[in-house]
Design a protein around this motif. Structure first.
Motif, PDB file in Angstrom:
ATOM      1  N   GLY A 161      -3.086  -5.075  12.955  1.00  0.00           N
ATOM      2  CA  GLY A 161      -3.314  -4.204  12.098  1.00  0.00           C
ATOM      3  C   GLY A 161      -3.631  -3.020  12.969  1.00  0.00           C
ATOM      4  O   GLY A 161      -3.745  -1.944  12.546  1.00  0.00           O
ATOM      5  N   ALA A 162      -4.394  -3.188  14.269  1.00  0.00           N
ATOM      6  CA  ALA A 162      -4.820  -2.242  15.140  1.00  0.00           C
ATOM      7  C   ALA A 162      -3.553  -1.365  15.394  1.00  0.00           C
ATOM      8  O   ALA A 162      -3.329  -0.180  15.563  1.00  0.00           O
ATOM      9  CB  ALA A 162      -5.660  -2.808  16.269  1.00  0.00           C
ATOM     10  N   ALA A 163      -2.532  -2.066  15.854  1.00  0.00           N
ATOM     11  CA  ALA A 163      -1.075  -1.595  16.275  1.00  0.00           C
ATOM     12  C   ALA A 163      -0.906  -0.647  15.267  1.00  0.00           C
ATOM     13  O   ALA A 163      -0.100   0.412  15.431  1.00  0.00           O
ATOM     14  CB  ALA A 163      -0.234  -2.798  16.554  1.00  0.00           C
ATOM     15  N   TRP A 164      -0.995  -1.174  13.872  1.00  0.00           N
ATOM     16  CA  TRP A 164      -0.323  -0.199  12.531  1.00  0.00           C
ATOM     17  C   TRP A 164      -1.128   1.063  12.667  1.00  0.00           C
ATOM     18  O   TRP A 164      -0.665   2.225  12.445  1.00  0.00           O
ATOM     19  CB  TRP A 164      -0.466  -0.993  11.420  1.00  0.00           C
ATOM     20  CG  TRP A 164      -0.124  -0.207  10.231  1.00  0.00           C
ATOM     21  CD1 TRP A 164       0.996   0.389   9.896  1.00  0.00           C
ATOM     22  CD2 TRP A 164      -1.051   0.382   9.241  1.00  0.00           C
ATOM     23  NE1 TRP A 164       1.004   1.124   8.815  1.00  0.00           N
ATOM     24  CE2 TRP A 164      -0.339   1.147   8.254  1.00  0.00           C
ATOM     25  CE3 TRP A 164      -2.512   0.218   9.208  1.00  0.00           C
ATOM     26  CZ2 TRP A 164      -1.145   1.808   7.148  1.00  0.00           C
ATOM     27  CZ3 TRP A 164      -3.128   0.779   8.071  1.00  0.00           C
ATOM     28  CH2 TRP A 164      -2.530   1.720   7.301  1.00  0.00           C
ATOM     29  N   LEU A 165      -2.534   0.957  12.850  1.00  0.00           N
ATOM     30  CA  LEU A 165      -3.568   2.118  12.863  1.00  0.00           C
ATOM     31  C   LEU A 165      -3.004   3.058  13.851  1.00  0.00           C
ATOM     32  O   LEU A 165      -2.755   4.295  13.777  1.00  0.00           O
ATOM     33  CB  LEU A 165      -4.702   1.800  12.837  1.00  0.00           C
ATOM     34  CG  LEU A 165      -5.405   1.011  11.508  1.00  0.00           C
ATOM     35  CD1 LEU A 165      -6.740   0.592  11.893  1.00  0.00           C
ATOM     36  CD2 LEU A 165      -5.259   2.108  10.459  1.00  0.00           C
ATOM     37  N   ALA A 166      -2.769   2.607  14.976  1.00  0.00           N
ATOM     38  CA  ALA A 166      -2.534   3.342  16.377  1.00  0.00           C
ATOM     39  C   ALA A 166      -1.198   3.988  16.130  1.00  0.00           C
ATOM     40  O   ALA A 166      -1.106   5.234  16.385  1.00  0.00           O
ATOM     41  CB  ALA A 166      -2.481   2.616  17.531  1.00  0.00           C
ATOM     42  N   GLY A 167      -0.219   3.410  15.375  1.00  0.00           N
ATOM     43  CA  GLY A 167       1.102   4.162  15.003  1.00  0.00           C
ATOM     44  C   GLY A 167       0.897   5.313  14.315  1.00  0.00           C
ATOM     45  O   GLY A 167       1.884   6.245  14.256  1.00  0.00           O
ATOM     46  N   ALA A 168      -0.339   5.635  13.701  1.00  0.00           N
ATOM     47  CA  ALA A 168      -0.390   6.969  12.906  1.00  0.00           C
ATOM     48  C   ALA A 168      -0.831   8.137  13.797  1.00  0.00           C
ATOM     49  O   ALA A 168      -0.538   9.236  13.572  1.00  0.00           O
ATOM     50  CB  ALA A 168      -1.388   6.872  11.872  1.00  0.00           C
ATOM     51  N   ALA A 169      -1.230   7.675  15.049  1.00  0.00           N
ATOM     52  CA  ALA A 169      -1.834   8.653  16.018  1.00  0.00           C
ATOM     53  C   ALA A 169      -0.677   9.360  16.822  1.00  0.00           C
ATOM     54  O   ALA A 169       0.532   8.613  16.917  1.00  0.00           O
ATOM     55  CB  ALA A 169      -2.717   8.109  16.974  1.00  0.00           C
ATOM     56  N   PRO A 170      -0.695  10.636  17.525  1.00  0.00           N
ATOM     57  CA  PRO A 170       0.458  10.973  18.084  1.00  0.00           C
ATOM     58  C   PRO A 170       0.893  10.216  19.532  1.00  0.00           C
ATOM     59  O   PRO A 170       1.922  10.152  19.976  1.00  0.00           O
ATOM     60  CB  PRO A 170      -0.087  12.530  18.522  1.00  0.00           C
ATOM     61  CG  PRO A 170      -1.214  12.783  17.428  1.00  0.00           C
ATOM     62  CD  PRO A 170      -1.799  11.378  17.132  1.00  0.00           C
ATOM     63  N   TYR A 171      -0.538   9.460  20.110  1.00  0.00           N
ATOM     64  CA  TYR A 171      -0.026   8.613  21.087  1.00  0.00           C
ATOM     65  C   TYR A 171      -0.543   7.470  21.135  1.00  0.00           C
ATOM     66  O   TYR A 171      -1.769   7.094  21.258  1.00  0.00           O
ATOM     67  CB  TYR A 171      -0.763   9.563  22.322  1.00  0.00           C
ATOM     68  CG  TYR A 171      -0.170  10.952  22.623  1.00  0.00           C
ATOM     69  CD1 TYR A 171       0.925  11.202  23.302  1.00  0.00           C
ATOM     70  CD2 TYR A 171      -1.138  11.923  22.378  1.00  0.00           C
ATOM     71  CE1 TYR A 171       1.185  12.515  23.365  1.00  0.00           C
ATOM     72  CE2 TYR A 171      -0.860  13.559  22.433  1.00  0.00           C
ATOM     73  CZ  TYR A 171       0.457  13.474  23.019  1.00  0.00           C
ATOM     74  OH  TYR A 171       0.979  14.742  23.171  1.00  0.00           O
ATOM     75  N   PRO A 172      -0.009   6.396  20.573  1.00  0.00           N
ATOM     76  CA  PRO A 172      -0.510   5.146  20.008  1.00  0.00           C
ATOM     77  C   PRO A 172      -0.964   4.331  21.098  1.00  0.00           C
ATOM     78  O   PRO A 172      -1.999   3.639  21.090  1.00  0.00           O
ATOM     79  CB  PRO A 172       0.827   4.452  19.376  1.00  0.00           C
ATOM     80  CG  PRO A 172       1.862   5.663  18.854  1.00  0.00           C
ATOM     81  CD  PRO A 172       1.574   6.611  19.896  1.00  0.00           C
ATOM     82  N   ARG A 173      -0.304   4.277  22.264  1.00  0.00           N
ATOM     83  CA  ARG A 173      -0.686   3.530  23.473  1.00  0.00           C
ATOM     84  C   ARG A 173      -2.098   4.104  23.874  1.00  0.00           C
ATOM     85  O   ARG A 173      -3.013   3.282  24.308  1.00  0.00           O
ATOM     86  CB  ARG A 173       0.380   3.687  24.651  1.00  0.00           C
ATOM     87  CG  ARG A 173       1.588   2.826  24.381  1.00  0.00           C
ATOM     88  CD  ARG A 173       2.553   2.791  25.499  1.00  0.00           C
ATOM     89  NE  ARG A 173       3.891   2.226  25.065  1.00  0.00           N
ATOM     90  CZ  ARG A 173       4.719   1.847  25.891  1.00  0.00           C
ATOM     91  NH1 ARG A 173       4.715   2.282  27.304  1.00  0.00           N
ATOM     92  NH2 ARG A 173       5.752   1.582  25.847  1.00  0.00           N
ATOM     93  N   SER A 174      -2.223   5.547  24.067  1.00  0.00           N
ATOM     94  CA  SER A 174      -3.538   5.818  24.305  1.00  0.00           C
ATOM     95  C   SER A 174      -4.661   5.455  23.508  1.00  0.00           C
ATOM     96  O   SER A 174      -5.849   5.037  23.768  1.00  0.00           O
ATOM     97  CB  SER A 174      -3.440   7.516  24.415  1.00  0.00           C
ATOM     98  OG  SER A 174      -2.503   7.574  25.425  1.00  0.00           O
TER      99      SER A 174
END
Length: 228
Positions: free
Chosen positions: A42-55
């Motif tokens: 779920g955290a990976a999905w949320l981060a995917g909405a950000a411009p820089y998911p890894r950061s």
């Protein structure tokens, strides 16, 4: 609209959403002592909405108890409703509908994560159905009202709760936390159905609980305060 409507824009990538979640226990908990937890997927999905998911993921790993800010419009839209109305929408979605996507609470509001495009279409659907501000339709049908909805889409950003929440946290928290890389998200038609059901049930409760008879619309009304 006696049954929930499948919307062709609703994302169907996931399986049955949030299996095993006792959504009604979470909704009954008014003190905030319960909070759903975000999984790694779920955290990976949320981060995917950000411009820089890894950061974004790296920041969350360092500060898992800190809320974040994510843009809307690509991975999800957010429908922001008053808390009480939102709880009743969730009850309808889980008891009689298809369930919900991720849901959070923040500052007395409930944030329902929805399919991209919902923020643009839902207000139009409500206006077309005349559920936005009028208490009754042109057909004479008794209707409730839908409170103003804040729909966040492309160009907007929302505050998301921390990945982990403790019972003492007074800030944003997850009611239904994201738990997969492709969570199911309701579209505008599904949320419209929930809004209408809640409004109709509120209207029927109001009329059923009244202890006064309905006024005769054709009766003459006199101002007795002017009598001497």
């Amino acid at each position: 609209m006696s049954a929930w409507l499948k919307d062709e824009t609703t994302q169907q990538a996931g399986a049955a959403p949030h299996l095993g979640v006792d959504i009604f226990a979470l909704l009954r908990d008014q003190s905030g002592s319960q909070a759903a937890q975000v999984t790694a997927a779920g955290a990976a999905w949320l981060a995917g909405a950000a411009p820089y998911p890894r950061s974004t993921l790296a920041h969350w790993e360092e500060r898992p108890k800190a809320p974040g800010v994510l843009p809307c419009g690509s991975a999800f839209d957010v429908v922001n409703v008053p808390a009480l109305f939102g709880r009743r929408m969730l009850e309808q979605l889980w008891a009689e509908g298809p369930g919900s996507g991720p849901v959070a609470t923040h500052r007395g509001r409930m944030l329902l994560f929805a399919a991209p495009g919902t923020a643009q279409r839902l207000p139009s659907l409500l206006a077309w159905e005349e559920w936005g501000s009028s208490g009754s339709g042109g057909s004479g049908e008794q209707r409730g009202t839908v409170p103003p909805l804040l729909c966040h889409g492309t160009g907007d950003a929302v505050t998301v709760p921390p990945l982990t929440c403790t019972s003492s946290d007074g800030g944003p928290r997850w009611v239904v936390a994201p738990d997969t890389r492709n969570p199911w998200l309701p579209g505008p038609d599904v949320l419209l159905w929930a809004c209408v059901r809640v409004s109709r049930s509120a209207s029927s409760r109001g009329s059923a609980h009244s202890i006064f008879p309905r006024a005769d619309q054709g009766a003459n009304v006199y101002d007795v305060t002017r009598r001497r």
